[in-house]
Design a protein around this motif. Structure first.
Motif, PDB file in Angstrom:
ATOM      1  N   SER A 283       0.836  -1.202   0.000  1.00  0.00           N
ATOM      2  CA  SER A 283       0.000   0.000   0.000  1.00  0.00           C
ATOM      3  C   SER A 283       0.868   1.249   0.000  1.00  0.00           C
TER       4      SER A 283
ATOM      5  N   ILE B  86      -4.729   2.806   3.113  1.00  0.00           N
ATOM      6  CA  ILE B  86      -4.308   2.846   4.516  1.00  0.00           C
ATOM      7  C   ILE B  86      -3.021   2.052   4.682  1.00  0.00           C
TER       8      ILE B  86
ATOM      9  N   THR C  42      -4.509  -4.257   4.485  1.00  0.00           N
ATOM     10  CA  THR C  42      -5.352  -4.203   3.292  1.00  0.00           C
ATOM     11  C   THR C  42      -6.075  -5.537   3.155  1.00  0.00           C
TER      12      THR C  42
ATOM     13  N   ASP D 194      -3.817  -2.618  -5.639  1.00  0.00           N
ATOM     14  CA  ASP D 194      -3.180  -2.966  -4.363  1.00  0.00           C
ATOM     15  C   ASP D 194      -3.986  -4.127  -3.775  1.00  0.00           C
TER      16      ASP D 194
HETATM   17 MG   LIG Z   1      -1.703  -2.870   2.373  1.00  0.00          MG
END
Ligand SMILES: [Mg+2]
Ligand SMILES: Nc1nc2c(ncn2[C@@H]2O[C@H](COP(=O)(O)OP(=O)(O)OP(=O)(O)O)[C@@H](O)[C@H]2O)c(=O)[nH]1
Length: 443
Positions: free
Chosen positions: A226, A239, A247, A266
């Motif tokens: 991320s 985040i 995630t 992601d």
């Molecule tokens: Mg992540």
């Protein structure tokens, strides 16, 4: 909806984007376009000349009359000041005089119905309007200039001729005649098959260029996936935390580099988990990898290298050894590499990110076609051509196995039908509605 009864109406719409601009262009098209417009103008319009005049007491405008405009019918374009009041009043006055407000895509649909554009060119107009990057623009322009439609049209015509002959044989079935030359039929089948396979295989790239090259960012939890997404975007999109498994769902964002759009995905970190939500996330990661063109494999280089339990065959894999700002683990490098590139990066300091971007671009550019090569980028065409190939394969098999001509003719008709939906020889309300409904009003 497609309403043939209303093809003779004179239609009107604002062709520039909604809202206030310096100027706005109101387009009027149909048999009464000139008569309706001139009622309100202080000057007569001569064909294809820009005339500066007044529209009622409303506005000073520039009017151009095309005896055969974009739509293939008389068209008047009125460039007025961009005020919403002026635009709306102009429309209102023209509608009061007998024009009808145009439906979405109706100008382009008329251009198609009047033979000014074929169907794939009409679709290319929508793509051209939507194009944001040079690559998308090039695809649309190539399709607009004829692209593959003309070649397909020629091949379809040859196939149609032979099918008609084959069907004629059916009428003489008692007499055992052969009008359709079987070897010629095979030749055309081979030529079409070759042509279609090439086009179909270009779709993956064509579609990727149009929608963005899919790039899956994968790796173990906490590797910095991320953080990498955020660093590439220059934005705090996802985040980031030091809790492994932050995630859980896939996050998608696009970014254009050097004129090529990438679609970054992601993903949830790959590891064995008993948490049901995390397991679902990992399933999505696998799907993202399967759909991806490029895989960015992020590894936390302060920890020993670990393989990932995911199938990377056929993918362009770039390994990013992250956290280069921290002391590296002695065994952080992949031992034997099936990977295309490997970089040391730090999402924290930005080190190595330029090289990473360059590697992604070169991964795409390697596969980019030459200027004059056509790419299939239209999903509707892709689906139709797949059906054509299937039908052609049935025909070829039928010929091999000496299947009766009437059965072969059925498959040939099937192929002709689907080819025709691409070139525009076969249209139905449904197909037209689908295509032109995508346009905005005024296009
Ligand atoms: Mg992540
Ligand atoms: N020192 C250093 N820390 C980093 C770097 N990149 C990421 N981190 C830290 O590593 C931790 C995990 O980062 P994330 O980006 O959330 O990792 P992730 O791979 O998305 O993790 P999951 O979503 O849990 O799978 C965070 O505390 C980040 O601040 C880096 O280049 N250097």
């Amino acid at each position: 909806m497609y309403l043939p009864m209303r093809e003779n109406d004179t239609i009107v719409a604002v062709s520039t984007p909604r809202g206030v601009g310096g100027i706005a262009v109101v387009r009027l098209s149909g048999p009464d376009a000139l008569t309706i417009a001139e009622k309100h103008l202080t000057a007569h319009l001569s064909p294809r000349h820009a005339t500066y005049c007044r529209f009622d007491d409303l506005d000073d405008i520039v009017a151009i009359y095309f005896p055969t405009g974009y739509t293939g019918e008389p068209t008047v374009e009125l460039s007025c000041h961009g005020s919403l009041y002026v635009q709306q009043t102009l429309l209102q006055v023209l509608v009061d005089d007998g024009a009808r407000l145009a439906e979405a895509g109706e100008f382009t649909r008329r251009a198609f119905l009047n033979g000014r554009l074929n169907l794939s060119q009409a679709e290319a107009v929508a793509d051209l309007i939507d194009s944001v990057t040079p690559a998308q623009h090039r695809l649309a322009v190539s399709q607009l200039r004829g692209g593959y439609a003309q070649t397909l049209k020629n091949l379809r015509q040859q196939l149609l001729d032979l099918t008609s002959l084959l069907e004629l044989e059916l009428d003489f079935s008692q007499e055992d005649v052969e009008f359709a030359d079987r070897s010629q039929l095979r030749e055309i089948l081979t030529a079409l098959h070759f042509h279609l396979s090439t086009l179909l295989s270009s779709f993956k790239m064509g579609n990727a260029l149009k929608r963005g090259i899919p790039v899956a960012i994968i790796g173990r939890p906490n590797a910095g996936k991320s953080s990498l997404l955020n660093a590439l975007l220059g934005d705090d999109r996802a985040i980031v935390s030091d809790v492994p498994g932050t995630t859980r769902d896939t996050i998608e964002e696009t970014l254009t580099l050097d004129g090529i759009t990438f679609r970054f995905i992601d993903t949830a970190g790959l590891r064995h988990s008993d948490d049901c939500v995390e397991t679902l996330g990992i399933e999505r990661t696998r799907k993202a990898v399967a759909d991806a063109h490029i895989v960015l494999f992020v590894h936390d280089a302060t920890t020993p290298w670990q393989e990932a339990d995911v199938d990377l065959t056929g993918k362009h894999v770039i390994v990013a050894l992250n956290k280069s700002d921290l002391p590296q683990h002695a065994l952080s490098n992949p031992q034997f590499s099936i990977f295309n590139f490997q970089f040391s990066i730090s999402t924290r300091t930005g080190a190595g990110l330029d090289a990473l971007r360059a590697a992604m671009l070169s991964a795409v550019c390697e596969e980019l076609p030459h200027e004059d090569e056509v790419l299939l980028s239209n999903v509707r065409h892709y689906e139709a051509l797949q059906r054509v190939i299937q039908a052609l394969e049935n025909v070829a098999r039928g010929l091999e196995e000496d299947v009766p001509s009437d059965l072969i003719a059925v498959d040939l008709r099937e192929a002709l039908y689907h080819l025709g939906t691409v070139t525009g020889e076969v249209t139905s309300d449904e197909i037209l509605g689908n295509i032109f409904g995508r346009f905005c009003i005024g296009k």
